[in-house]
Design an enzyme around this catalytic site. Sequence first.
Site, PDB file in Angstrom:
ATOM      1  N   PRO A 236       3.162  -5.924  57.165  1.00  0.00           N
ATOM      2  CA  PRO A 236       2.280  -6.030  56.002  1.00  0.00           C
ATOM      3  C   PRO A 236       2.334  -4.843  55.056  1.00  0.00           C
ATOM      4  CG  PRO A 236       1.030  -5.331  57.887  1.00  0.00           C
ATOM      5  CD  PRO A 236       2.428  -5.573  58.390  1.00  0.00           C
ATOM      6  N   ASP A 259      11.845  -8.726  49.220  1.00  0.00           N
ATOM      7  CA  ASP A 259      10.786  -9.381  48.456  1.00  0.00           C
ATOM      8  C   ASP A 259       9.853  -8.353  47.828  1.00  0.00           C
ATOM      9  OD1 ASP A 259      11.770 -11.833  49.149  1.00  0.00           O
ATOM     10  OD2 ASP A 259      10.344 -12.200  50.766  1.00  0.00           O
ATOM     11  N   LYS A 281       9.177 -12.535  44.862  1.00  0.00           N
ATOM     12  CA  LYS A 281       8.489 -13.757  44.491  1.00  0.00           C
ATOM     13  C   LYS A 281       7.066 -13.422  44.081  1.00  0.00           C
ATOM     14  CE  LYS A 281      11.168 -16.428  47.827  1.00  0.00           C
ATOM     15  NZ  LYS A 281      11.117 -17.304  49.000  1.00  0.00           N
ATOM     16  N   GLY A 312       8.290  -9.441  53.663  1.00  0.00           N
ATOM     17  CA  GLY A 312       6.983  -8.966  54.073  1.00  0.00           C
ATOM     18  C   GLY A 312       6.458  -9.797  55.229  1.00  0.00           C
ATOM     19  N   GLY A 313       5.751  -9.152  56.153  1.00  0.00           N
ATOM     20  CA  GLY A 313       5.220  -9.873  57.310  1.00  0.00           C
ATOM     21  C   GLY A 313       6.319 -10.269  58.265  1.00  0.00           C
ATOM     22  N   ASP A 314       6.346 -11.543  58.629  1.00  0.00           N
ATOM     23  CA  ASP A 314       7.352 -12.071  59.546  1.00  0.00           C
ATOM     24  C   ASP A 314       8.159 -13.139  58.815  1.00  0.00           C
ATOM     25  OD1 ASP A 314       8.166 -12.510  62.610  1.00  0.00           O
ATOM     26  OD2 ASP A 314       8.032 -14.458  61.619  1.00  0.00           O
ATOM     27  N   THR A 342       3.153 -10.301  61.441  1.00  0.00           N
ATOM     28  CA  THR A 342       2.713 -11.118  60.324  1.00  0.00           C
ATOM     29  C   THR A 342       1.360 -10.645  59.800  1.00  0.00           C
ATOM     30  OG1 THR A 342       2.435 -13.385  59.552  1.00  0.00           O
ATOM     31  CG2 THR A 342       1.556 -12.859  61.729  1.00  0.00           C
ATOM     32  N   ALA A 343       1.075 -10.970  58.539  1.00  0.00           N
ATOM     33  CA  ALA A 343      -0.100 -10.427  57.862  1.00  0.00           C
ATOM     34  C   ALA A 343      -1.401 -10.776  58.569  1.00  0.00           C
ATOM     35  CB  ALA A 343      -0.133 -10.924  56.420  1.00  0.00           C
ATOM     36  N   MET A 394      -1.792 -15.876  50.941  1.00  0.00           N
ATOM     37  CA  MET A 394      -1.879 -16.024  49.489  1.00  0.00           C
ATOM     38  C   MET A 394      -3.308 -16.372  49.095  1.00  0.00           C
ATOM     39  SD  MET A 394       1.658 -18.083  48.723  1.00  0.00           S
ATOM     40  CE  MET A 394       3.157 -17.675  49.596  1.00  0.00           C
ATOM     41  N   GLY A 423      -3.674  -5.195  53.049  1.00  0.00           N
ATOM     42  CA  GLY A 423      -3.953  -4.873  54.448  1.00  0.00           C
ATOM     43  C   GLY A 423      -2.953  -3.913  55.053  1.00  0.00           C
TER      44      GLY A 423
END
Length: 517
Positions: A236, A259, A281, A312-314, A342-343, A394, A423
């Site tokens: 994150p 990204d 994106k 970002g994240g997974d 992941t976030a 999102m 986060g």
Amino acid sequence: MVAAMNEPVPPTLYPLFADLRGRTVLVVGGGAVASRKIDALIGTGAAIRVAASRLTPALAGRVARRELIHLPGRFDPAWLDAAWLVIAATDDVSLNAEVAAEATQRRVFVNVVDDAGRSSFQVPALVDRSPLQIAVSSGGGAPMLATMLRERLERLLDPALGPLAALLARRRAAIRGRHRALGARRRLYRRLLDGDLLALLRAGRADEAEAALDRAIAAPAAAAADGRVALVGAGPGDPGLLTLRALRVLNEADVIVHDRLVAPAVLDLARRDAERIDVGKRGGGHAVAQARIHQILLEHARAGRRVVRLKGGDPFVFGRGGEELEFLRAHAIAYEVVPGITAALACAAYAGIPLTHRDHAQSLRLLTAHCRDSLDTLDWPALAAERQTLALYMAGLELDTLRERLLAHGRDPRTPFALIENGSRPEQRVICGELADLPALARRHALCSPSLLILGEVAALAPALAWFGGPVLDGRSRGEVRLDTPAASSAAERVLDADAADPRAAAHPQLPLVAAA
């Protein structure tokens, strides 16, 4: 007395390694500290001179062995005329200041022990795997921290790295002559580091290691088909959450396709000469179409490069990683996947929110809300059920529709929520409130991307258990929750006891939120 908050931040030091062979280094001081500084200079080839009235027995012995020259008596500024470097290592503050001033006037770099303000260079803590050396510096502000980090690195780094560096140095001309292209040399070094050379050198089998290196140099260069793609989860934002495998792959990459949500601090850990391609994106659209991203990966992999697709994240949680893997497989490109945190997991943890709780949430649903059409496909009756946690990616989009659908299908308007913006990053914000007020609170606090929504009974724990970032923003009191008040610190205990006190209250625990003054 507390130091002033507006003290100037020291400038970033420029790291360098000095070749002192045949160059004069003056050490002022003849005690134990000066002796330690001279120990580090022995072996550099420097012409060491020590200026002091008296010397320790160890220094006197070095003088007798002609390892250095003794300049007896009080400090004479003329001694600086031949010096390239000066170290002031006496216990006389005024003398150290005089040495620093005279050296500065002559434009000679000077280090004053335990006085960063008068020093024009710092002596780092050193991890020595000669000829490989790793220097750790705090800029003179926290030398003990640098020393502690050096001790950790000493345990991590293989002692055989020194002999390996020496062996590669002896064969450098042969390597450059056989593999003229930078990419080919880089691939050779990767094979060498991943091969048996270190094990052979660690076992003292230097002749076998040298023969193995010669065979590797003479082998045909790797073909362009050696290219491959790694889908890597960047987490994150906090670079400390990267996996060790992700860090290694980032440092092996020729090309990094990343990204927008990848934090700059994560990119800073990648190899500095890797080509970086931003395909970021944005919500509601794409800076680069997905089909074009596929082509970028294909072009670079077919050119024999190691490509990192950094997300970002997974990459497999709302990251379209599956689509990219299907494309790579269809075009016979080798790939691997390096998972990321992941976030939902990271943001909840950094906000102090347990995503599951045996008294309040036995299930977790991960959702995305990037457009109204995607919301129309969701099972709203199931999502409106109690005693579960919804983690919505999102989260800045379609909050009005989300609230309307959940309320229409029976979700209690008092259901707690937490909006987590940025986060795990230094600028993290957490906004708490109730479902009925969700869109209004997001607008009031100007919620920005990236953000994540956690909806469910467990979200009420954020004010009590939050530990990272600024104060939790309380939507109900229009204030901020102090994380160190008795009310906040004991709130978690009341939630845990809610079932015994009142089963109805346990379904929607209401924590007392203390507004900041």
